[in-house]
Design a protein around this motif. Sequence first.
Motif, short mmCIF file in Angstrom:
data_model
loop_
_atom_site.label_atom_id
_atom_site.label_comp_id
_atom_site.label_asym_id
_atom_site.label_seq_id
_atom_site.Cartn_x
_atom_site.Cartn_y
_atom_site.Cartn_z
N LEU A 134 0.88 -1.27 0.06
CA LEU A 134 -0.05 0.09 -0.03
C LEU A 134 0.84 1.38 -0.01
CD1 LEU A 134 -2.80 -1.27 2.51
CD2 LEU A 134 -2.98 -0.75 0.16
N GLU A 135 2.15 1.04 0.19
CA GLU A 135 3.10 2.21 0.56
C GLU A 135 3.37 2.82 -0.95
OE1 GLU A 135 6.43 0.80 2.05
OE2 GLU A 135 5.71 0.23 4.07
N LYS A 136 2.90 2.19 -1.99
CA LYS A 136 3.20 2.85 -3.35
C LYS A 136 2.16 3.83 -3.76
CE LYS A 136 0.99 -0.68 -5.97
NZ LYS A 136 1.15 -1.86 -7.05
N TYR A 137 1.00 3.87 -2.92
CA TYR A 137 -0.26 4.85 -3.46
C TYR A 137 0.07 6.12 -2.54
CZ TYR A 137 -2.20 0.53 -5.09
OH TYR A 137 -2.39 -0.89 -5.83
N ASP A 138 -0.49 6.97 -3.18
CA ASP A 138 -0.16 8.37 -2.38
C ASP A 138 -1.41 8.86 -1.46
OD1 ASP A 138 1.29 10.74 -1.82
OD2 ASP A 138 0.35 11.95 -3.78
N PHE A 139 -1.92 8.04 -0.61
CA PHE A 139 -3.03 8.35 0.20
C PHE A 139 -2.45 9.29 1.32
CE2 PHE A 139 -4.38 3.70 -0.88
CZ PHE A 139 -5.09 4.45 -2.16
N GLN A 140 -2.97 10.48 1.72
CA GLN A 140 -2.42 11.40 2.54
C GLN A 140 -3.19 11.40 4.04
OE1 GLN A 140 0.16 13.60 1.82
NE2 GLN A 140 0.56 12.06 0.06
N HIS A 141 -4.30 10.79 3.79
CA HIS A 141 -5.23 11.30 5.14
C HIS A 141 -5.79 9.87 5.68
CE1 HIS A 141 -5.04 15.27 4.07
NE2 HIS A 141 -5.36 15.24 2.77
N TYR A 142 -5.31 8.70 5.47
CA TYR A 142 -5.95 7.47 5.94
C TYR A 142 -5.48 7.33 7.82
CZ TYR A 142 -1.30 5.24 5.32
OH TYR A 142 0.13 5.07 5.20
N LYS A 143 -6.48 6.83 8.26
CA LYS A 143 -6.05 6.90 9.75
C LYS A 143 -4.91 5.78 10.07
CE LYS A 143 -8.43 6.49 14.15
NZ LYS A 143 -9.99 6.12 14.96
N LYS A 144 -5.05 4.66 9.64
CA LYS A 144 -4.02 3.56 9.68
C LYS A 144 -4.23 2.33 8.84
CE LYS A 144 -6.50 1.32 13.44
NZ LYS A 144 -6.61 0.91 14.73
N ILE A 145 -3.15 1.67 8.56
CA ILE A 145 -3.25 0.34 7.83
C ILE A 145 -3.36 -0.68 8.69
CG2 ILE A 145 -2.03 -1.40 6.34
CD1 ILE A 145 -0.70 1.39 5.20
#
Length: 399
Positions: free
Chosen positions: A61-72
């Motif tokens: 999932l690190e390759k995606y540029d998600f900025q505001h998720y709470k956690k993995i």
Amino acid sequence: MKKNFNATIPHIQVDAFPLVDSHFSGVGHYTLGIVQAFDELAGEGKLTYSLIAPRGWANRLEKYDFQHYKKIIRSPIPNRVMRGFMKYHWKFPSDLLLGKGHYWFPSFLAWPTWFSDSSVVVHDVTYLAVPDCVEVGNRNYLERTVPFSLKNAKNVIAVSQFSKDEIIKYYDYPEENIFVAHPSVDRRHFYRRSSEEIHKVKAKYDIFSDHYILSVGNVEPRKNYGRLVEAYVQLPREITDKYPLVIVGAGGWNNEEVKEQIQKAKENGYRIINPKQFVSDEDMPALYSGAQFFAFTPIYEGFGMSPLEAYACGTPVLASKVASVPEAAGDAAVYVDPFSVKDIKKKLEYMVRETEKDRSQWDVSIKAHLESLSWRPSAEITAAALTGYPLEYFKGEED
């Protein structure tokens, strides 16, 4: 007075398996588009979300540029074990292990929850409508999985009005519990590329022609390549000599007859190019951009995102007038009967002649159709269906 929906900001638990799966399919693209819009909504304070993935794959999932998720959330149970739970209908509650929230399952399979609501995306019912077009193992899996999921989920997300109607038809599922959230296309990635990039990418895949007709999709029965190739070799030789047919698609299944058909056509001097190596998502915009037009002639689709990708790259589309394809291709497409080789041949020739005269004649309708479909409204519909919050809340219109 505004209603104070912000008193409790909803939290969405996203099944991110399609984003980390080794085979990044159309379901993966759909999941990515919706999650990117969730991320935008989270940045505006409308929701929070977490991403759930198998422990060993979560780092993908690190390759995606998600900025505001709470956690993995790294699921401690291997995916193969979870599928075993489904196979034997063991109702293991996912929220007991992974935490409360509104669970969004984007790929047919919804696990039971005890303390949380959930929505499941059913992309199509190909396995029931045209079962011969679905590989037996996958068909058996979906025949077990979807009824299991319909019992577990609070409601269903369909990717087209056509798919919604099919779910009602085959499962007698309540219409009011099905919400339509269309796919869109990432315009940051799919846009018309430069001549230099097009030339470089074409050379990478051994496409040595200034012009070509492009078709994209796994080589399998549902994609209807047999009739497309048969129609192509019936075109005037002046057309086929100038316009090779480029088929970009993975191996698929039950395709031996089509492969033999393509090989025979090649032996007879027709240029049909099916790149042997995997064509990356990074290279697809250049291939769309370089095509004279895009031929999309399946016999069944839940939606079909390829026409939107072609449009975003400025490429006209020839499309099947069946199933959900008119929703995907809109008024900008030229339509064909995918069951008629005669009609496919006629429309291929028409597209060659018309695009040679003036490709820009489609520009206005292509722009209008692209603007009618966006990930943000589809994510808002999904979030509203999932959380029970009114759609106006996510649109910022909660007066």
